[in-house]
Design a protein around this motif. Structure first.
Motif, PDB file in Angstrom:
ATOM      1  N   LEU A 246       0.848  -1.187   0.000  1.00  0.00           N
ATOM      2  CA  LEU A 246       0.000   0.000   0.000  1.00  0.00           C
ATOM      3  C   LEU A 246       0.885   1.238   0.000  1.00  0.00           C
ATOM      4  O   LEU A 246       1.937   1.252   0.657  1.00  0.00           O
ATOM      5  N   PRO A 247       0.491   2.286  -0.712  1.00  0.00           N
ATOM      6  CA  PRO A 247       1.291   3.516  -0.667  1.00  0.00           C
ATOM      7  C   PRO A 247       1.297   4.100   0.736  1.00  0.00           C
ATOM      8  O   PRO A 247       0.373   3.881   1.520  1.00  0.00           O
ATOM      9  N   ALA A 248       2.358   4.832   1.062  1.00  0.00           N
ATOM     10  CA  ALA A 248       2.517   5.369   2.413  1.00  0.00           C
ATOM     11  C   ALA A 248       1.334   6.243   2.829  1.00  0.00           C
ATOM     12  O   ALA A 248       0.973   6.301   4.008  1.00  0.00           O
ATOM     13  N   ASN A 249       0.709   6.915   1.862  1.00  0.00           N
ATOM     14  CA  ASN A 249      -0.377   7.846   2.173  1.00  0.00           C
ATOM     15  C   ASN A 249      -1.761   7.276   1.865  1.00  0.00           C
ATOM     16  O   ASN A 249      -2.705   8.017   1.594  1.00  0.00           O
ATOM     17  N   TYR A 250      -1.895   5.943   1.908  1.00  0.00           N
ATOM     18  CA  TYR A 250      -3.161   5.332   1.491  1.00  0.00           C
ATOM     19  C   TYR A 250      -4.335   5.785   2.375  1.00  0.00           C
ATOM     20  O   TYR A 250      -5.450   5.991   1.867  1.00  0.00           O
ATOM     21  N   GLU A 251      -4.110   5.924   3.662  1.00  0.00           N
ATOM     22  CA  GLU A 251      -5.195   6.360   4.537  1.00  0.00           C
ATOM     23  C   GLU A 251      -5.624   7.784   4.214  1.00  0.00           C
ATOM     24  O   GLU A 251      -6.819   8.101   4.219  1.00  0.00           O
ATOM     25  N   SER A 252      -4.642   8.634   3.898  1.00  0.00           N
ATOM     26  CA  SER A 252      -4.953  10.015   3.537  1.00  0.00           C
ATOM     27  C   SER A 252      -5.753  10.077   2.241  1.00  0.00           C
ATOM     28  O   SER A 252      -6.683  10.888   2.108  1.00  0.00           O
ATOM     29  N   ILE A 253      -5.403   9.214   1.274  1.00  0.00           N
ATOM     30  CA  ILE A 253      -6.126   9.169  -0.002  1.00  0.00           C
ATOM     31  C   ILE A 253      -7.603   8.846   0.244  1.00  0.00           C
ATOM     32  O   ILE A 253      -8.506   9.487  -0.324  1.00  0.00           O
ATOM     33  N   ILE A 254      -7.844   7.839   1.079  1.00  0.00           N
ATOM     34  CA  ILE A 254      -9.220   7.430   1.379  1.00  0.00           C
ATOM     35  C   ILE A 254      -9.954   8.531   2.147  1.00  0.00           C
ATOM     36  O   ILE A 254     -11.118   8.851   1.845  1.00  0.00           O
ATOM     37  N   GLU A 255      -9.299   9.134   3.107  1.00  0.00           N
ATOM     38  CA  GLU A 255      -9.939  10.182   3.917  1.00  0.00           C
ATOM     39  C   GLU A 255     -10.296  11.406   3.087  1.00  0.00           C
ATOM     40  O   GLU A 255     -11.372  11.995   3.249  1.00  0.00           O
ATOM     41  N   LYS A 256      -9.390  11.816   2.180  1.00  0.00           N
ATOM     42  CA  LYS A 256      -9.668  12.980   1.336  1.00  0.00           C
ATOM     43  C   LYS A 256     -10.843  12.731   0.395  1.00  0.00           C
ATOM     44  O   LYS A 256     -11.508  13.671  -0.044  1.00  0.00           O
ATOM     45  N   ALA A 257     -11.092  11.459   0.089  1.00  0.00           N
ATOM     46  CA  ALA A 257     -12.234  11.117  -0.768  1.00  0.00           C
ATOM     47  C   ALA A 257     -13.532  11.022   0.025  1.00  0.00           C
ATOM     48  O   ALA A 257     -14.599  10.785  -0.552  1.00  0.00           O
ATOM     49  N   GLY A 258     -13.437  11.202   1.334  1.00  0.00           N
ATOM     50  CA  GLY A 258     -14.628  11.139   2.166  1.00  0.00           C
ATOM     51  C   GLY A 258     -14.886   9.773   2.758  1.00  0.00           C
ATOM     52  O   GLY A 258     -16.032   9.470   3.136  1.00  0.00           O
ATOM     53  N   GLY A 259     -13.830   8.946   2.865  1.00  0.00           N
ATOM     54  CA  GLY A 259     -14.012   7.605   3.401  1.00  0.00           C
ATOM     55  C   GLY A 259     -13.118   7.321   4.584  1.00  0.00           C
ATOM     56  O   GLY A 259     -12.310   8.159   4.999  1.00  0.00           O
ATOM     57  N   GLU A 260     -13.239   6.105   5.118  1.00  0.00           N
ATOM     58  CA  GLU A 260     -12.435   5.658   6.251  1.00  0.00           C
ATOM     59  C   GLU A 260     -12.031   4.211   6.015  1.00  0.00           C
ATOM     60  O   GLU A 260     -12.865   3.359   5.684  1.00  0.00           O
ATOM     61  N   VAL A 261     -10.733   3.913   6.159  1.00  0.00           N
ATOM     62  CA  VAL A 261     -10.246   2.551   5.990  1.00  0.00           C
ATOM     63  C   VAL A 261     -10.721   1.696   7.157  1.00  0.00           C
ATOM     64  O   VAL A 261     -10.536   2.050   8.322  1.00  0.00           O
ATOM     65  N   THR A 262     -11.355   0.554   6.844  1.00  0.00           N
ATOM     66  CA  THR A 262     -11.865  -0.334   7.890  1.00  0.00           C
ATOM     67  C   THR A 262     -11.181  -1.686   7.911  1.00  0.00           C
ATOM     68  O   THR A 262     -11.315  -2.439   8.885  1.00  0.00           O
ATOM     69  N   TYR A 263     -10.457  -2.044   6.853  1.00  0.00           N
ATOM     70  CA  TYR A 263      -9.786  -3.354   6.773  1.00  0.00           C
ATOM     71  C   TYR A 263      -8.753  -3.240   5.665  1.00  0.00           C
ATOM     72  O   TYR A 263      -8.991  -2.575   4.661  1.00  0.00           O
ATOM     73  N   GLU A 264      -7.607  -3.897   5.835  1.00  0.00           N
ATOM     74  CA  GLU A 264      -6.581  -3.808   4.803  1.00  0.00           C
ATOM     75  C   GLU A 264      -5.852  -5.129   4.627  1.00  0.00           C
ATOM     76  O   GLU A 264      -5.722  -5.917   5.567  1.00  0.00           O
ATOM     77  N   VAL A 265      -5.414  -5.384   3.390  1.00  0.00           N
ATOM     78  CA  VAL A 265      -4.552  -6.518   3.066  1.00  0.00           C
ATOM     79  C   VAL A 265      -3.398  -5.932   2.264  1.00  0.00           C
ATOM     80  O   VAL A 265      -3.436  -5.855   1.031  1.00  0.00           O
ATOM     81  N   ALA A 266      -2.375  -5.496   2.982  1.00  0.00           N
ATOM     82  CA  ALA A 266      -1.300  -4.723   2.365  1.00  0.00           C
ATOM     83  C   ALA A 266      -0.556  -5.507   1.299  1.00  0.00           C
ATOM     84  O   ALA A 266      -0.107  -4.929   0.295  1.00  0.00           O
TER      85      ALA A 266
END
Length: 494
Positions: free
Chosen positions: A46-66
């Motif tokens: 996953l890119p280092a800023n993946y959480e920021s990408i999701i948050e800026k789109a109006g979402g929240e990461v709830t589960y990940e498989v890096a």
């Protein structure tokens, strides 16, 4: 096929434990949020800023498989979320996070059923295997002849991605190796709260009153179902974990429909139709996960599905799937365009298994519910049905044509008590019951080669060998129903 499918759906209300895997609805964490599967272009991270990408789109990461560059995210504004992510150069695609459900109704077994089955009840403590109830294992092992040649060993482990195990089941506990895991949020262990996973494990490696295909093989549970439902990202996470744990075989008696093409979302307020990317994220994620496993020398086996569909016609399958989506209010906002496939069964690198009916002196036949399709079935194996004369109406004693295996000893089961004096045994039918037959043969073969050479064969070698040693059925040679034939453990290990 429409008539056949309607018959199958109707009988689901009346018969035992058919493993019918369908999409239920998009995952929702609250009444105002929807969940999406998001695949990043970086395949192995996953890119280092993946959480920021999701948050800026109006979402929240709830589960990940890096390790396959995939996350699940929720949003309360799907339209804005989709539009933002499809423009982001880090994103490969996204898709709604669809729930996979196991629909397994039970039925009562009466005294008349037992009497008219033609099989005598087995007193508590006595061998069910020797009494001749397990027609499916007899078919695949040549009445147990393969057991004498290779029963597997604990150096070979089958990872069962399913509902978990009954770890205290007397026919399973000596074969369960350490390391079972759960991938279901909110759970802490892999105990079976359903029965499906225990049943599958029994077919692979039971060693007690009943026998599995490889009764000395190692078994490990990877729980992905809360009770009867799972998210795809939990399943892909389990595939990665099982591969990292060094299992030799993965069995997945589960599945759903995915599309090589595009998902579309229609905003219910404006009517705007929005494309979710060039490739369906769910399909990309499955491909990455299976490739990860096979690259680690894991043989992956999966059920073909119980929709009665021709898998060789992906356009027709996509039309069927859109009708399924449209019929469910929770999924009506989505539609797909492209070629549809059953997954994980049709992912490259997976051994796809159709379900066989038969037993008790009858000829091999495709189980009435099983998917099929020219070029899309590798092998067939017993999955059980309601007998050679079944026409949509149940008759007393017909349960014997299903597949008998282990179920949790702590769950009530009239079927187990009626025949065997104790809980812990029951019947199910479906391609879910066929897949573990092949997984068990794969494990027995790997164990045999490892004992003789000190090396384990590759997934491609395992698949080729099982196909070459299968019993030809149906039309001569490769065919749309049985693929390369009915898997045969005796021939495979001989």
């Amino acid at each position: 096929m429409k008539k056949g499918l309607l018959v199958f759906l109707g009988v689901l209300l009346a018969l035992s434990s058919f493993s019918f895997s369908v999409f239920a609805s998009p995952q929702e964490t609250s009444s105002s949020k929807q969940a999406f599967l998001v695949v990043f272009k970086s395949e192995n991270s996953l890119p280092a800023n993946y959480e920021s990408i999701i948050e800026k789109a109006g979402g929240e990461v709830t589960y990940e498989v890096a390790k396959i560059g995939t996350v699940e995210a929720t949003t309360s504004n799907p339209t804005a979320f989709i539009k933002a992510l499809v423009k982001n150069t880090n994103i490969a695609s996204l898709a709604p996070a669809m729930e996979v459900s196991l629909n397994l109704p039970e039925f009562e077994v009466t005294a008349a059923d037992v009497e008219q089955s033609g099989l005598q009840p087995v007193p508590a403590g006595e061998s069910i295997w020797e009494a001749g109830w397990q027609w499916d294992i007899e078919r695949v092992t040549n009445k147990g002849a393969s057991h004498a040649l290779s029963s597997g060993n604990k150096d070979v482990v089958v990872g069962v991605i399913d509902t978990g195990f009954d770890f205290d089941h007397p026919d399973l506990k000596n074969n369960i190796v350490p390391g079972s895991k759960t991938f279901v949020p909110g759970t802490v262990d892999a105990w079976d709260a359903h029965s499906h996973g225990t049943h599958v494990a029994g077919t692979i490696g039971a060693n007690g009153r009943i026998k599995g295909i490889a009764p000395e093989v190692g078994l490990r549970a990877y729980r992905v179902f809360s009770t009867g439902s799972a998210q795809q990202i939990w399943i892909t996470n389990a595939i990665i974990a099982a591969a990292d744990d060094g299992v030799d075989v993965i069995n997945m008696s589960l599945g759903g429909t995915r599309v090589v093409g595009q998902w579309y979302y229609t905003d219910p307020t404006t009517g705007e139709k929005i494309r979710l990317g060039n490739d369906a994220a769910d399909m990309v994620a499955y491909n990455r996960a299976i490739r990860y496993a096979t690259n680690k020398n894991v043989t992956v086996v999966a059920s073909a599905g119980n929709d009665g569909q021709d898998l060789s016609n992906p356009a027709k399958l996509a039309d069927w799937y859109n009708r399924v989506l449209d019929a469910n209010p929770a999924t009506a906002a989505y539609d797909v365009q492209g070629a549809a496939f059953k997954v994980p069964a049709q992912i490259p690198g997976v051994i796809t298994v159709s379900a066989l009916g038969g037993g008790f002196g009858t000829e091999d036949r495709l189980a009435f519910y099983s998917n099929y399709g020219n070029g899309n079935i590798n092998l067939s194996a017993p999955g059980g049905d309601l007998g050679p004369d079944y026409n949509g109406t149940r008759v007393p004693g017909d349960y014997k044509w299903l597949v008998l295996s282990a179920i949790p000893t702590y769950m009530n089961s009239s079927t187990g008590v009626a025949q065997f004096g104790t809980q812990g045994y029951g019947w199910k039918g479906g391609t879910s019951m066929a897949s573990p037959q092949v997984a068990g043969v794969a494990a027995a073969y790997i164990a045999k080669v490892y004992e003789e050479t000190g090396k384990k064969p590759s997934p491609n070698q395992v698949q080729t060998h099982l196909q070459q040693t299968a019993d030809d059925a149906g039309k001569n040679g490769f065919d749309p129903i049985f693929g390369h034939g009915v898997v045969n453990a005796y021939h495979a290990v001989k």
